[in-house]
Enzyme design. Sequence first.
Site, PDB file in Angstrom:
ATOM      1  N   THR A 136       0.816  -1.208   0.000  1.00  0.00           N
ATOM      2  CA  THR A 136       0.000   0.000   0.000  1.00  0.00           C
ATOM      3  C   THR A 136       0.853   1.264   0.000  1.00  0.00           C
ATOM      4  O   THR A 136       2.006   1.235   0.456  1.00  0.00           O
ATOM      5  CB  THR A 136      -0.895  -0.014   1.273  1.00  0.00           C
ATOM      6  OG1 THR A 136      -1.424   1.288   1.492  1.00  0.00           O
ATOM      7  CG2 THR A 136      -0.099  -0.393   2.519  1.00  0.00           C
ATOM      8  N   ASP A 137       0.268   2.367  -0.457  1.00  0.00           N
ATOM      9  CA  ASP A 137       0.982   3.663  -0.401  1.00  0.00           C
ATOM     10  C   ASP A 137       1.045   4.190   1.041  1.00  0.00           C
ATOM     11  O   ASP A 137       1.782   5.138   1.318  1.00  0.00           O
ATOM     12  CB  ASP A 137       0.315   4.692  -1.325  1.00  0.00           C
ATOM     13  CG  ASP A 137      -1.138   5.004  -0.984  1.00  0.00           C
ATOM     14  OD1 ASP A 137      -1.707   4.378  -0.060  1.00  0.00           O
ATOM     15  OD2 ASP A 137      -1.720   5.888  -1.648  1.00  0.00           O
ATOM     16  N   GLU A 138       0.271   3.564   1.947  1.00  0.00           N
ATOM     17  CA  GLU A 138       0.205   4.096   3.323  1.00  0.00           C
ATOM     18  C   GLU A 138       1.531   3.933   4.070  1.00  0.00           C
ATOM     19  O   GLU A 138       1.753   4.589   5.078  1.00  0.00           O
ATOM     20  CB  GLU A 138      -0.954   3.445   4.092  1.00  0.00           C
ATOM     21  CG  GLU A 138      -2.263   3.655   3.364  1.00  0.00           C
ATOM     22  CD  GLU A 138      -3.508   3.293   4.139  1.00  0.00           C
ATOM     23  OE1 GLU A 138      -3.478   3.273   5.379  1.00  0.00           O
ATOM     24  OE2 GLU A 138      -4.531   3.024   3.473  1.00  0.00           O
ATOM     25  N   TYR A 162      -1.839  -0.640  10.973  1.00  0.00           N
ATOM     26  CA  TYR A 162      -1.955  -1.298   9.661  1.00  0.00           C
ATOM     27  C   TYR A 162      -0.755  -0.969   8.782  1.00  0.00           C
ATOM     28  O   TYR A 162      -0.070  -1.862   8.283  1.00  0.00           O
ATOM     29  CB  TYR A 162      -3.259  -0.867   8.963  1.00  0.00           C
ATOM     30  CG  TYR A 162      -3.279  -1.179   7.479  1.00  0.00           C
ATOM     31  CD1 TYR A 162      -3.288  -2.498   7.021  1.00  0.00           C
ATOM     32  CD2 TYR A 162      -3.275  -0.154   6.519  1.00  0.00           C
ATOM     33  CE1 TYR A 162      -3.295  -2.785   5.655  1.00  0.00           C
ATOM     34  CE2 TYR A 162      -3.276  -0.435   5.154  1.00  0.00           C
ATOM     35  CZ  TYR A 162      -3.282  -1.749   4.726  1.00  0.00           C
ATOM     36  OH  TYR A 162      -3.284  -2.043   3.379  1.00  0.00           O
ATOM     37  N   LYS A 166       2.276  -3.354   7.299  1.00  0.00           N
ATOM     38  CA  LYS A 166       2.557  -3.520   5.864  1.00  0.00           C
ATOM     39  C   LYS A 166       3.995  -3.094   5.563  1.00  0.00           C
ATOM     40  O   LYS A 166       4.685  -3.726   4.769  1.00  0.00           O
ATOM     41  CB  LYS A 166       1.569  -2.706   5.010  1.00  0.00           C
ATOM     42  CG  LYS A 166       0.141  -3.218   5.007  1.00  0.00           C
ATOM     43  CD  LYS A 166      -0.034  -4.619   4.443  1.00  0.00           C
ATOM     44  CE  LYS A 166       0.170  -4.721   2.946  1.00  0.00           C
ATOM     45  NZ  LYS A 166      -0.181  -6.067   2.421  1.00  0.00           N
TER      46      LYS A 166
HETATM   47  P1  NAD Z   1      -9.512  -7.649   2.095  1.00  0.00           P
HETATM   48  O1  NAD Z   1      -9.530  -7.362   3.545  1.00  0.00           O
HETATM   49  O2  NAD Z   1     -10.721  -7.393   1.276  1.00  0.00           O
HETATM   50  O3  NAD Z   1      -9.114  -9.181   1.840  1.00  0.00           O
HETATM   51  C1  NAD Z   1      -8.131  -9.834   2.570  1.00  0.00           C
HETATM   52  C2  NAD Z   1      -8.242 -11.328   2.286  1.00  0.00           C
HETATM   53  O4  NAD Z   1      -7.187 -11.991   2.994  1.00  0.00           O
HETATM   54  C3  NAD Z   1      -9.555 -11.947   2.780  1.00  0.00           C
HETATM   55  O5  NAD Z   1     -10.069 -12.829   1.803  1.00  0.00           O
HETATM   56  C4  NAD Z   1      -9.155 -12.714   4.036  1.00  0.00           C
HETATM   57  O6  NAD Z   1      -9.962 -13.856   4.283  1.00  0.00           O
HETATM   58  C5  NAD Z   1      -7.717 -13.096   3.681  1.00  0.00           C
HETATM   59  N1  NAD Z   1      -6.911 -13.336   4.898  1.00  0.00           N
HETATM   60  C6  NAD Z   1      -6.802 -12.516   5.985  1.00  0.00           C
HETATM   61  N2  NAD Z   1      -5.998 -13.075   6.893  1.00  0.00           N
HETATM   62  C7  NAD Z   1      -5.574 -14.262   6.367  1.00  0.00           C
HETATM   63  C8  NAD Z   1      -4.716 -15.287   6.835  1.00  0.00           C
HETATM   64  N3  NAD Z   1      -4.136 -15.235   8.034  1.00  0.00           N
HETATM   65  N4  NAD Z   1      -4.493 -16.362   6.023  1.00  0.00           N
HETATM   66  C9  NAD Z   1      -5.074 -16.449   4.806  1.00  0.00           C
HETATM   67  N5  NAD Z   1      -5.920 -15.513   4.319  1.00  0.00           N
HETATM   68  C10 NAD Z   1      -6.156 -14.431   5.098  1.00  0.00           C
HETATM   69  O7  NAD Z   1      -8.259  -6.839   1.524  1.00  0.00           O
HETATM   70  P2  NAD Z   1      -8.071  -6.077   0.136  1.00  0.00           P
HETATM   71  O8  NAD Z   1      -8.622  -4.717   0.253  1.00  0.00           O
HETATM   72  O9  NAD Z   1      -8.490  -6.981  -0.962  1.00  0.00           O
HETATM   73  O10 NAD Z   1      -6.473  -5.934   0.119  1.00  0.00           O
HETATM   74  C11 NAD Z   1      -5.665  -6.982  -0.387  1.00  0.00           C
HETATM   75  C12 NAD Z   1      -4.199  -6.572  -0.266  1.00  0.00           C
HETATM   76  O11 NAD Z   1      -3.972  -5.359  -0.973  1.00  0.00           O
HETATM   77  C13 NAD Z   1      -3.753  -6.312   1.181  1.00  0.00           C
HETATM   78  O12 NAD Z   1      -2.460  -6.847   1.328  1.00  0.00           O
HETATM   79  C14 NAD Z   1      -3.747  -4.788   1.293  1.00  0.00           C
HETATM   80  O13 NAD Z   1      -2.783  -4.371   2.212  1.00  0.00           O
HETATM   81  C15 NAD Z   1      -3.368  -4.393  -0.122  1.00  0.00           C
HETATM   82  N6  NAD Z   1      -3.872  -3.081  -0.568  1.00  0.00           N
HETATM   83  C16 NAD Z   1      -5.199  -2.769  -0.438  1.00  0.00           C
HETATM   84  C17 NAD Z   1      -5.657  -1.533  -0.916  1.00  0.00           C
HETATM   85  C18 NAD Z   1      -7.118  -1.159  -0.826  1.00  0.00           C
HETATM   86  O14 NAD Z   1      -7.471  -0.029  -1.155  1.00  0.00           O
HETATM   87  N7  NAD Z   1      -8.012  -2.047  -0.435  1.00  0.00           N
HETATM   88  C19 NAD Z   1      -4.769  -0.630  -1.503  1.00  0.00           C
HETATM   89  C20 NAD Z   1      -3.419  -0.997  -1.619  1.00  0.00           C
HETATM   90  C21 NAD Z   1      -2.982  -2.241  -1.163  1.00  0.00           C
HETATM   91  P1  TYD Z   2     -10.677   3.761   4.273  1.00  0.00           P
HETATM   92  O1  TYD Z   2     -11.605   3.334   3.180  1.00  0.00           O
HETATM   93  O2  TYD Z   2     -10.758   3.113   5.605  1.00  0.00           O
HETATM   94  O3  TYD Z   2      -9.202   3.623   3.658  1.00  0.00           O
HETATM   95  P2  TYD Z   2      -7.769   4.119   4.275  1.00  0.00           P
HETATM   96  O4  TYD Z   2      -7.964   4.618   5.643  1.00  0.00           O
HETATM   97  O5  TYD Z   2      -6.966   2.868   4.230  1.00  0.00           O
HETATM   98  O6  TYD Z   2      -7.294   5.170   3.330  1.00  0.00           O
HETATM   99  O7  TYD Z   2     -10.845   5.326   4.498  1.00  0.00           O
HETATM  100  C1  TYD Z   2     -10.674   6.250   3.434  1.00  0.00           C
HETATM  101  C2  TYD Z   2     -10.822   7.634   4.004  1.00  0.00           C
HETATM  102  O8  TYD Z   2     -12.176   7.828   4.436  1.00  0.00           O
HETATM  103  C3  TYD Z   2      -9.960   7.887   5.232  1.00  0.00           C
HETATM  104  O9  TYD Z   2      -9.483   9.234   5.199  1.00  0.00           O
HETATM  105  C4  TYD Z   2     -10.929   7.715   6.400  1.00  0.00           C
HETATM  106  C5  TYD Z   2     -12.245   8.164   5.825  1.00  0.00           C
HETATM  107  N1  TYD Z   2     -13.461   7.503   6.379  1.00  0.00           N
HETATM  108  C6  TYD Z   2     -14.529   8.265   6.871  1.00  0.00           C
HETATM  109  O10 TYD Z   2     -14.493   9.505   6.845  1.00  0.00           O
HETATM  110  N2  TYD Z   2     -15.629   7.614   7.363  1.00  0.00           N
HETATM  111  C7  TYD Z   2     -15.705   6.252   7.404  1.00  0.00           C
HETATM  112  O11 TYD Z   2     -16.729   5.698   7.910  1.00  0.00           O
HETATM  113  C8  TYD Z   2     -14.612   5.474   6.889  1.00  0.00           C
HETATM  114  C9  TYD Z   2     -14.646   3.976   6.921  1.00  0.00           C
HETATM  115  C10 TYD Z   2     -13.508   6.144   6.383  1.00  0.00           C
END
Ligand code: NAD
Ligand code: TYD
Length: 360
Positions: A136-138, A162, A166
């Site tokens: 992630t960019d975070e 988180y 990461k």
């Molecule tokens: P998500 O929470 O939707 O999915 C996570 C998946 O991992 C789920 O299916 C869960 O069952 C599985 N999981 C969790 N713990 C596990 C374990 N111990 N063993 C096996 N499986 C397990 O997450 P997402 O949003 O799809 O993100 C996927 C990846 O991408 C993550 O690594 C996250 O850090 C990264 N990422 C997400 C975003 C975003 O905006 N969602 C952006 C950048 C990077």
């Molecule tokens: P989120 O989707 O949790 O992603 P991340 O924190 O990983 O970027 O949140 C996106 C942005 O929205 C973040 O600045 C927090 C804000 N947010 C709210 O204002 N209300 C909410 O209920 C949630 C879940 C997030």
Amino acid sequence: MKTYLVTGGAGFIGSNFIHYILKKYGDSIRVVNLDALTYAGNLSNLEDVSGRDNYEFIKADIRDAEAVREIFKTHDVDVVVHFAAESHVDRSIRTPEVFVETNVLGTCVMLNAAREAWEKEDGGFKEGKKFLHVSTDEVYGSLSDPGEYFYETTPYAPHSPYSASKASSDFLVKAYVDTYHFPANITNCSNNYGPYQFPEKLIPLMINNALKGRDLPVYGDGKNVRDWLYVEDHCKGIDMVIEKGRIGETYNIGGHNEKENIEIVRIILDTIQELLTQGDDRREMAQKSRIKFIEDRKGHDRRYAIAPDKISSELGWKPETMFAEGIKKTIAWYLDNEEWMERVTSGDYQNYYDRMYGAE
Ligand code: NAD
Ligand code: TYD
């Protein structure tokens, strides 16, 4: 035939990625989906591919070294695409230890198993193997100046449990590259949105609440900025890095689509008005008066913004779905899949929601 081991394939991005590669490569690849099915994993995301001969689901935990090793023994894995993680910042603020266990220790287990399976006697690695770590960019922290962006060279400065977990997992992957010449890439992507995203994240939470006439909880002043990318564009970037990325390199993925949270909420409400016809209850309920500014998230990062220059110039990646189109497609998907939303919010979700936002 190339075999992909996708961890976390039942989650949001993982399931979109499995759809993406099966559509792109058809029967010429094999996909093994390793997922523990936590609250965030949902096999119904993959109902349409579950009967295919070249797709297999294995319920396992990435922290379970024996189970993971066994998968590498029984499958000749060529590519690991490592999505599995605890992914929600708010949950990490409440229970950081779960994030360390899954994101840090789990990644270490995956790296060890891949290394054991792929390393040759001379210490080199078998041809054509790659471990793609999805991050992630975070990890880069928070930006304030509007002209500033995250580059691959930006020093890590994570703030939430988180992003700290990461960042640790990224450093482990980098350490395996430096120490063992392990064939890996890391991608650091901005915020994704699209189908199958669990309604704890901003966009699906707001869509779900708006359609049900619930309050729309905006943290702080609503002016925190995130850089939103349609999930399919992220999947395309990951596929390009697997195919063409230079071993050991990191690639940032993001589409220069920065928006304040409050703007996102307003766009969602306007799009619901546009997509639903007059007289539809859900349209009447999705009103701006429902927006409620609530207590800010602890340690809330102000702004994220990715510079995708490297992946664009080296690999030719660019986003294809502009936000106006992507958000319409996303809301249309949630409108067409209300049953999915009912299913994923029927279990423990309500307890989580009440704890987080208070019962309405
Ligand atoms: P998500 O929470 O939707 O999915 C996570 C998946 O991992 C789920 O299916 C869960 O069952 C599985 N999981 C969790 N713990 C596990 C374990 N111990 N063993 C096996 N499986 C397990 O997450 P997402 O949003 O799809 O993100 C996927 C990846 O991408 C993550 O690594 C996250 O850090 C990264 N990422 C997400 C975003 C975003 O905006 N969602 C952006 C950048 C990077
Ligand atoms: P989120 O989707 O949790 O992603 P991340 O924190 O990983 O970027 O949140 C996106 C942005 O929205 C973040 O600045 C927090 C804000 N947010 C709210 O204002 N209300 C909410 O209920 C949630 C879940 C997030």
